[in-house]
Design an enzyme around this catalytic site. Structure first.
Site, mmCIF file in Angstrom:
data_model
loop_
_atom_site.group_PDB
_atom_site.id
_atom_site.type_symbol
_atom_site.label_atom_id
_atom_site.label_comp_id
_atom_site.label_asym_id
_atom_site.label_seq_id
_atom_site.Cartn_x
_atom_site.Cartn_y
_atom_site.Cartn_z
ATOM 1 N N PHE A 174 -22.335 16.458 -3.999
ATOM 2 C CA PHE A 174 -22.547 17.301 -4.999
ATOM 3 C C PHE A 174 -21.253 17.230 -5.696
ATOM 4 O O PHE A 174 -20.072 17.677 -5.135
ATOM 5 C CB PHE A 174 -22.840 18.618 -4.744
ATOM 6 C CG PHE A 174 -23.205 19.453 -6.065
ATOM 7 C CD1 PHE A 174 -24.361 19.478 -6.654
ATOM 8 C CD2 PHE A 174 -22.137 20.272 -6.843
ATOM 9 C CE1 PHE A 174 -24.663 19.996 -7.883
ATOM 10 C CE2 PHE A 174 -22.386 20.905 -7.906
ATOM 11 C CZ PHE A 174 -23.752 20.840 -8.615
ATOM 12 N N ASP A 196 -13.010 15.317 -3.180
ATOM 13 C CA ASP A 196 -13.426 16.390 -4.108
ATOM 14 C C ASP A 196 -13.061 17.781 -3.203
ATOM 15 O O ASP A 196 -14.059 17.984 -2.324
ATOM 16 C CB ASP A 196 -14.891 16.120 -4.412
ATOM 17 C CG ASP A 196 -15.518 17.410 -4.996
ATOM 18 O OD1 ASP A 196 -14.887 18.498 -5.275
ATOM 19 O OD2 ASP A 196 -16.551 17.284 -5.731
ATOM 20 N N LYS A 216 -13.771 26.036 -8.293
ATOM 21 C CA LYS A 216 -14.050 27.243 -7.379
ATOM 22 C C LYS A 216 -13.252 28.382 -6.936
ATOM 23 O O LYS A 216 -12.573 29.233 -7.992
ATOM 24 C CB LYS A 216 -14.789 26.913 -6.199
ATOM 25 C CG LYS A 216 -16.094 26.002 -6.622
ATOM 26 C CD LYS A 216 -17.209 26.259 -5.711
ATOM 27 C CE LYS A 216 -18.514 25.785 -6.288
ATOM 28 N NZ LYS A 216 -19.092 24.372 -6.099
HETATM 29 C C1 PLP Z 1 -19.601 23.317 -7.082
HETATM 30 C C2 PLP Z 1 -18.935 22.117 -6.900
HETATM 31 C C3 PLP Z 1 -18.721 21.141 -7.895
HETATM 32 C C4 PLP Z 1 -18.911 21.679 -9.436
HETATM 33 O O1 PLP Z 1 -18.131 22.643 -9.727
HETATM 34 P P1 PLP Z 1 -18.532 23.421 -11.186
HETATM 35 O O2 PLP Z 1 -17.498 24.463 -11.253
HETATM 36 O O3 PLP Z 1 -20.180 24.072 -10.963
HETATM 37 O O4 PLP Z 1 -18.525 22.252 -12.013
HETATM 38 C C5 PLP Z 1 -18.232 19.952 -7.774
HETATM 39 N N1 PLP Z 1 -17.924 19.603 -6.299
HETATM 40 C C6 PLP Z 1 -18.187 20.266 -5.325
HETATM 41 C C7 PLP Z 1 -17.819 19.886 -3.823
HETATM 42 C C8 PLP Z 1 -18.637 21.475 -5.450
HETATM 43 O O5 PLP Z 1 -18.726 22.177 -4.416
#
Ligand code: PLP
Length: 407
Positions: free
Chosen positions: A136, A221, A250
């Protein structure tokens, strides 16, 4: 307004993109949230891994208040001290990193994708990025194209070209997918939304070796596991390697929207004035909050607590799961914990919420816990007792359903 009134008002005017739990919160304190009807909830959800220091953390509240009274926004045409300080802090935490600020995880990843493409453009015209199934990376078209989950693609095709998806925790699959156009590999240290999928300890090490051999950028990420959740500042630090680019969001702002991409200095140099930008990026309130978060992580023993209490929770959950009989596996690291169930996680999530514990289900059968990193052992035990009852009642219900189905 009470819960029902707030929810009714919201649903009358919101686009219905979220399958919400019918609760409305008005305030929070530490590991607890209070709804509009006055009920108290223990929070093992943390706004999807955002409020990692709990609610109303004094350092974060003070930083936001003080900055709001001074200055809230000037744009990136100018500088502010909180932005300068946070950039410097992230530079040092990464080790000679250069920072781009945005407002979300998707924006941080979008910046990483654009940096990789621009770097590859000047290096043989390479543009292809290999990402993983079950990943994700966000909801913008670019990050969605790197997200290896078909259900999020439905109806939005054509996606952005130049992405290849291969199985996670499989270095050979990355190697097989390489072409002369490949410029980068993009992975999460632990797949969070994908079900707390925890790779072999040498996965990132072997990806790093492959990237070095093939002259590829390794993009990690850290949006979900970064900022201390695994017990170290960044998830990649559990492995000893150094990525070329990391992305953060986050938990970085302690509840205030902020995203950041941190890249090795020599790579970041291809982004020159005018090549990328974000109006709100580096907002002084968000940066002040992030500096307070980092202070708390570094000075208050929060990461050691995440490792210790998280490790304890994983052990306890394994024992609870073995007794309940509907837990296949408990995985994760520190305060990102997934219990893979033998049935959809929804019944367990609902039973926990009914007992005023907020937890999250993901990847259908995974009960995901994202508690605050400063959770006490007593708070952990209080939550685990609720989870234990919820697992037992769901196991009994699944058994009864099976028996009636067989009859
Ligand atoms: C939540 C998440 C995203 C996206 O973040 P947003 O602030 O919702 O755009 C990207 N990468 C990972 C691993 C995430 O958990």
């Amino acid at each position: 307004m009470n819960n029902a009134e707030i929810i009714e008002l919201a649903h009358a005017s919101l686009i219905n993109t979220y399958g919400c739990t019918p609760l409305a919160f008005v305030r929070g304190h530490g590991a607890y949230l209070y709804d509009a009807d006055g009920n108290r909830y223990l929070d093992f959800f943390c706004g999807l891994a955002v409020t990692s220091l709990g609610h109303g953390h004094p350092r974060v509240v003070r930083a936001i208040k003080e900055q709001a009274e001074k200055l809230t926004h000037v744009s990136n045409v100018f500088h502010t001290e909180p932005m300068a300080r946070l950039a410097s802090k992230l530079d040092h935490l990464f080790g000679d990193g250069r920072v781009f600020f945005g407002n979300s995880g998707a924006e941080a990843n979008e910046a990483a994708i654009k940096l990789a493409r621009r770097w590859g453009h000047g290096d043989g015209g390479r543009f292809e990025i290999i990402a993983t199934l079950g990943s994700f990376h966000g909801r913008t078209l670019g990050t969605l194209s790197a997200t290896g989950q078909e259900k999020y693609h439905q109806g939005f095709q054509p996606l952005v070209p130049g992405f290849k998806l291969v199985p996670y925790d499989d270095v050979a699959a990355v190697e097989r997918a390489l072409t002369p156009q490949t410029v980068a590999v993009m992975v999460e240290p632990i797949q969070g939304e994908g079900g707390v999928v925890t790779p072999h300890p040498d996965y990132l090490v072997r990806l790093r070796e492959l990237c070095d051999r093939a002259r590829l950028l390794l993009i990690v990420d850290e949006v979900q596991v970064g900022m201390g959740r695994t017990g170290k500042m960044f998830g990649f630090q559990q492995t000893g390697i150094k990525p070329d680019i990391i992305t953060l969001a986050k938990a970085l702002g302690g509840g205030v929207p902020i995203g950041a991409m941190v890249a090795k200095a020599e790579i970041s140099a291809v982004l020159t004035p005018g090549t990328h930008g974000s109006t709100f990026g580096g907002n002084p309130i968000a940066c002040a909050a992030a500096l307070a978060v980092i202070d708390a992580l570094e000075q208050d023993g929060v990461m050691a607590n995440a490792a210790e209490v998280g490790g304890y929770m994983i052990e306890r959950l394994r024992a609870i799961g073995a007794a309940a009989g509907n837990v296949r596996e408990v995985r994760g690291q520190g305060m990102i914990i997934g219990a893979v169930l033998t049935h959809p996680a929804k019944s367990v999530v609902d039973a926990c919420v009914a007992e005023r514990l907020l937890v999250n289900g993901t990847a259908d059968t995974v009960l995901r816990l994202l508690p605050p990193l400063n959770l006490t052992r007593e708070e952990a035990d209080a939550g685990l007792a609720i989870i234990e009852r919820a697992l037992h009642s769901s196991a009994a219900a699944a058994k009864a359903a099976k028996a009636s189905g067989a009859a």
